[in-house]
Enzyme design. Sequence first.
Site, PDB file in Angstrom:
ATOM      1  N   GLY A 232       2.110  17.982  -5.741  1.00  0.00           N
ATOM      2  CA  GLY A 232       1.429  18.443  -6.953  1.00  0.00           C
ATOM      3  C   GLY A 232       1.644  17.479  -8.107  1.00  0.00           C
TER       4      GLY A 232
ATOM      5  N   GLY B 266      -6.521  22.075   2.277  1.00  0.00           N
ATOM      6  CA  GLY B 266      -5.938  20.735   2.276  1.00  0.00           C
ATOM      7  C   GLY B 266      -5.047  20.566   3.494  1.00  0.00           C
TER       8      GLY B 266
ATOM      9  N   ILE C 215      -1.925  21.048   3.885  1.00  0.00           N
ATOM     10  CA  ILE C 215      -0.996  22.164   4.138  1.00  0.00           C
ATOM     11  C   ILE C 215      -1.763  23.348   4.740  1.00  0.00           C
ATOM     12  CG2 ILE C 215       0.610  23.824   3.097  1.00  0.00           C
ATOM     13  CD1 ILE C 215       1.226  21.653   0.966  1.00  0.00           C
TER      14      ILE C 215
ATOM     15  N   ARG D  76       0.610  27.023  -6.652  1.00  0.00           N
ATOM     16  CA  ARG D  76       1.224  27.070  -7.978  1.00  0.00           C
ATOM     17  C   ARG D  76       1.052  28.479  -8.552  1.00  0.00           C
ATOM     18  NH1 ARG D  76       3.595  23.301  -6.631  1.00  0.00           N
ATOM     19  NH2 ARG D  76       3.700  21.207  -7.513  1.00  0.00           N
TER      20      ARG D  76
ATOM     21  N   ASP E 280       5.638  32.027  -2.792  1.00  0.00           N
ATOM     22  CA  ASP E 280       6.661  30.979  -2.861  1.00  0.00           C
ATOM     23  C   ASP E 280       6.685  30.369  -4.261  1.00  0.00           C
ATOM     24  OD1 ASP E 280       8.644  29.143  -2.016  1.00  0.00           O
ATOM     25  OD2 ASP E 280       7.134  27.605  -1.665  1.00  0.00           O
TER      26      ASP E 280
ATOM     27  N   HIS F  55      10.369  29.132  -4.673  1.00  0.00           N
ATOM     28  CA  HIS F  55       9.741  27.817  -4.453  1.00  0.00           C
ATOM     29  C   HIS F  55      10.546  26.991  -3.430  1.00  0.00           C
ATOM     30  CE1 HIS F  55       6.903  24.727  -6.532  1.00  0.00           C
ATOM     31  NE2 HIS F  55       7.012  24.478  -5.244  1.00  0.00           N
TER      32      HIS F  55
ATOM     33  N   GLY G 280       9.209  25.920  -0.592  1.00  0.00           N
ATOM     34  CA  GLY G 280       8.244  25.263   0.309  1.00  0.00           C
ATOM     35  C   GLY G 280       8.755  24.008   0.996  1.00  0.00           C
ATOM     36  N   SER G 281       9.191  23.038   0.201  1.00  0.00           N
ATOM     37  CA  SER G 281       9.585  21.765   0.812  1.00  0.00           C
ATOM     38  C   SER G 281      11.095  21.666   1.002  1.00  0.00           C
ATOM     39  CB  SER G 281       9.096  20.603  -0.060  1.00  0.00           C
ATOM     40  OG  SER G 281       9.672  20.676  -1.345  1.00  0.00           O
TER      41      SER G 281
HETATM   42  O1  DGY Z   1       3.936  20.054  -5.099  1.00  0.00           O
HETATM   43  C1  DGY Z   1       4.842  20.024  -4.279  1.00  0.00           C
HETATM   44  O2  DGY Z   1       5.037  19.053  -3.559  1.00  0.00           O
HETATM   45  C2  DGY Z   1       5.834  21.120  -4.155  1.00  0.00           C
HETATM   46  O3  DGY Z   1       5.355  22.312  -4.633  1.00  0.00           O
HETATM   47  C3  DGY Z   1       7.083  20.692  -4.897  1.00  0.00           C
HETATM   48  O4  DGY Z   1       8.155  21.420  -4.474  1.00  0.00           O
END
Ligand code: DGY
Length: 324
Positions: A82, A159, A161, A241, A265, A289, A291-292
């Site tokens: 992002g 996308g 993901i 987001r 998340d 958050h 996610g990653s």
């Molecule tokens: O945009 C991103 O890569 C994730 O949300 C960051 O943690």
Amino acid sequence: MVMKRVLIANKSYPAAGLELLKKKVECLIVPHLDHEPESLQEIKKQIKGVDAVIWNVKHKFTKEILDIAGPNLKAISTMSTGLDHIDQDAVKAHGVLIGNTPNVLNNSVADIAIGVMIAAARRFKEGVADLESGEWKYGVNWTLGQDIAGSTVGIVGLGSIGQAIVRRLKGFDVARFLYTGRSDKPEAISLGAERVSLDKLLKESDYVMLGCPFTPETKHLINKEALNKMKRSAVLVNYARGEIVDQEALYEALKEKRIFAAGLDVVTPEPLPKDHPLISLPNCFIVPHLGSATYATRNTMSTIAANNVLLALDGKPMQCPVNY
Ligand SMILES: O=C(O)[C@H](O)CO
């Protein structure tokens, strides 16, 4: 020769990236986590005169920050896909290069999206709360949820993901994949996903998965009107987001059971205050958050961010440049 100086805007920057940077540049590390109150002040103090920056996702990279950094600044890399926290127009106007870390987090984020999807649909929060309070009331009608098999899954923003999510969910016997977005995705053909309007996606999906970038156009895309179009049995999942969802409208929809549940998340703000109304809802499953947030993914993100700024400082193309 004078060493280039790189500011790392978060003390928790992973060792993999740091080691790469330390071999070639002088690293200035902000001695705070990005949510700590002193963080931004310290960044502003240390950023003056640096050649490059590894930015964090919490603070906005604004014209003010650029002006404080001054004319030495050549490149910034965020450790994220992002870019909504970067004023790209201002950065571009200053001739500063931007890099990010896309794709390497697709699998981890897709895993989390499916994790919160199942947790919300199968009412993990209520089940665990009952278990922990000694209220395990096993019975045929207790804590019933929604199936994934046979369902329609709608992805807002197919996308990379979203595509990883579809690939995973194929093993769950989903009946139909829908997606919406600005253009046809060629990958959708082999994934068996049909492009439809947002309206149709909201009305027909059992799971509405939010994966679009946050832009002025997607702010509160999921508002009261959108939530009213969803099925009462639907589950909303957000791995993109928080700002894409009007959280007051979501609170009302979940409280009045106009939709079944939400698995999130991402929220606004982050961190979410512990007394935030969404946290009080049994049908709102939130993770912070994550996610990653795996060891491997964050290490890889940190090495890409490091390579981005090192290459740019050498006058070469970044590993993952943001093209504008
Ligand atoms: O945009 C991103 O890569 C994730 O949300 C960051 O943690």
